[in-house]
Scaffold this motif. Structure first.
Motif, PDB file in Angstrom:
ATOM      1  N   ALA A  14      -3.033   2.148 -28.656  1.00 26.87           N
ATOM      2  CA  ALA A  14      -4.147   3.064 -28.941  1.00 26.87           C
ATOM      3  C   ALA A  14      -4.712   3.640 -27.648  1.00 26.87           C
ATOM      4  O   ALA A  14      -5.039   4.832 -27.581  1.00 26.87           O
ATOM      5  CB  ALA A  14      -5.229   2.348 -29.735  1.00 26.87           C
ATOM      6  N   PHE A  17      -2.166   6.244 -26.188  1.00 30.22           N
ATOM      7  CA  PHE A  17      -2.197   7.490 -26.948  1.00 30.22           C
ATOM      8  C   PHE A  17      -3.492   8.258 -26.700  1.00 30.22           C
ATOM      9  O   PHE A  17      -3.471   9.483 -26.565  1.00 30.22           O
ATOM     10  CB  PHE A  17      -2.001   7.222 -28.443  1.00 30.22           C
ATOM     11  N   THR A  18      -4.610   7.558 -26.624  1.00 26.62           N
ATOM     12  CA  THR A  18      -5.880   8.235 -26.364  1.00 26.62           C
ATOM     13  C   THR A  18      -5.853   8.899 -24.998  1.00 26.62           C
ATOM     14  O   THR A  18      -6.203  10.076 -24.858  1.00 26.62           O
ATOM     15  CB  THR A  18      -7.056   7.252 -26.438  1.00 26.62           C
ATOM     16  N   MET A  21      -3.407  11.922 -24.958  1.00 23.62           N
ATOM     17  CA  MET A  21      -3.859  13.077 -25.740  1.00 23.62           C
ATOM     18  C   MET A  21      -5.040  13.772 -25.071  1.00 23.62           C
ATOM     19  O   MET A  21      -5.115  15.003 -25.049  1.00 23.62           O
ATOM     20  CB  MET A  21      -4.189  12.646 -27.164  1.00 23.62           C
ATOM     21  N   VAL A  75      -8.388  13.174 -32.316  1.00 28.00           N
ATOM     22  CA  VAL A  75      -8.098  12.085 -31.374  1.00 28.00           C
ATOM     23  C   VAL A  75      -9.048  10.920 -31.617  1.00 28.00           C
ATOM     24  O   VAL A  75      -8.636   9.758 -31.641  1.00 28.00           O
ATOM     25  CB  VAL A  75      -8.192  12.584 -29.916  1.00 28.00           C
ATOM     26  N   CYS A  79      -6.448   7.836 -33.135  1.00 30.01           N
ATOM     27  CA  CYS A  79      -6.026   6.810 -32.173  1.00 30.01           C
ATOM     28  C   CYS A  79      -6.504   5.400 -32.546  1.00 30.01           C
ATOM     29  O   CYS A  79      -5.703   4.464 -32.525  1.00 30.01           O
ATOM     30  CB  CYS A  79      -6.442   7.195 -30.759  1.00 30.01           C
ATOM     31  N   LEU A  82      -4.489   4.366 -35.572  1.00 27.57           N
ATOM     32  CA  LEU A  82      -3.119   4.055 -35.178  1.00 27.57           C
ATOM     33  C   LEU A  82      -3.036   2.637 -34.610  1.00 27.57           C
ATOM     34  O   LEU A  82      -2.123   1.871 -34.937  1.00 27.57           O
ATOM     35  CB  LEU A  82      -2.623   5.069 -34.150  1.00 27.57           C
ATOM     36  N   GLY A  83      -4.003   2.291 -33.776  1.00 27.66           N
ATOM     37  CA  GLY A  83      -4.052   0.931 -33.234  1.00 27.66           C
ATOM     38  C   GLY A  83      -4.218  -0.112 -34.327  1.00 27.66           C
ATOM     39  O   GLY A  83      -3.552  -1.153 -34.314  1.00 27.66           O
ATOM     40  N   VAL A 133     -10.727   6.209 -23.497  1.00 25.56           N
ATOM     41  CA  VAL A 133      -9.879   5.019 -23.664  1.00 25.56           C
ATOM     42  C   VAL A 133     -10.744   3.803 -23.942  1.00 25.56           C
ATOM     43  O   VAL A 133     -10.456   3.017 -24.862  1.00 25.56           O
ATOM     44  CB  VAL A 133      -8.994   4.802 -22.415  1.00 25.56           C
ATOM     45  N   THR A 136     -12.059   4.028 -27.457  1.00 25.31           N
ATOM     46  CA  THR A 136     -11.026   3.689 -28.439  1.00 25.31           C
ATOM     47  C   THR A 136     -10.783   2.190 -28.479  1.00 25.31           C
ATOM     48  O   THR A 136     -10.641   1.607 -29.562  1.00 25.31           O
ATOM     49  CB  THR A 136      -9.718   4.437 -28.116  1.00 25.31           C
TER      50      THR A 136
END
Length: 166
Positions: A14, A17-18, A21, A75, A79, A82-83, A133, A136
């Motif tokens: 996660a 990806f954060t 993006m 985002v 994210c 997704l994690g 980040v 997230t």
């Protein structure tokens, strides 16, 4: 052991990806090859923008300011989820009826970034991708905690000795 590895892996994915993006959205100076870290996320950004523009019936890159607002919210929402999805698959943790909690937390914490006061982070020298980040990571850990996968305190289970002493 499998649960802690799943938590770490999901948080790392996660976070990557954060960062990718957000970084790709901030630095669009030149088109990079898809085989690089920045290039991969740039191509994801351009594909998302093309799909978004096509869905609205517009030419690509014609409403980039509107797309930027959409992309930031996407985002913020995708994210952490997704994690959590990666954690759920890797750990095989039973979520059951508590499935609404991760989605509710992610939706509640997907607020416009302009309403978050980031002044202390900027004063310390942090840049926006790293702030996102950290945000997230906190949301992923909160989501994992909400389904009961992480406990900060060991539950007290009375024993016969403690019941007899009382």
């Amino acid at each position: 052991m499998r649960r802690s590895i799943a938590i770490g892996t999901s948080a790392a994915v996660a976070a990557i990806f954060t960062h990718g993006m957000v970084f790709s959205a901030m630095y669009l100076n030149e088109l990079l090859p898809i085989s690089t870290y920045q290039g991969f996320f740039q191509h994801m950004l351009f594909a998302t923008e093309a799909l978004w523009s096509y869905a609205h019936g517009w030419q690509p890159m014609s409403h980039i300011r509107d797309f930027g607002r959409f992309y930031a919210q996407t985002v913020h929402l995708i994210c952490p989820l997704l994690g959590f999805a990666l954690f759920w698959i890797a750990s095989r943790h039973k979520v059951g009826i508590n499935f609404w909690k991760p989605i509710g937390i992610a939706l509640l914490l997907t607020i416009p970034s302009s309403s978050i006061v980031l002044a202390p982070f900027y004063a310390l020298g942090f840049k926006e991708p790293w702030v996102e980040v950290v945000r997230t990571l906190l949301i992923v850990l909160l989501i994992v905690w909400s389904v009961g996968a992480v406990r900060f305190f060991k539950p007290h289970i009375p024993t016969t000795e403690s019941l007899a002493a009382a």
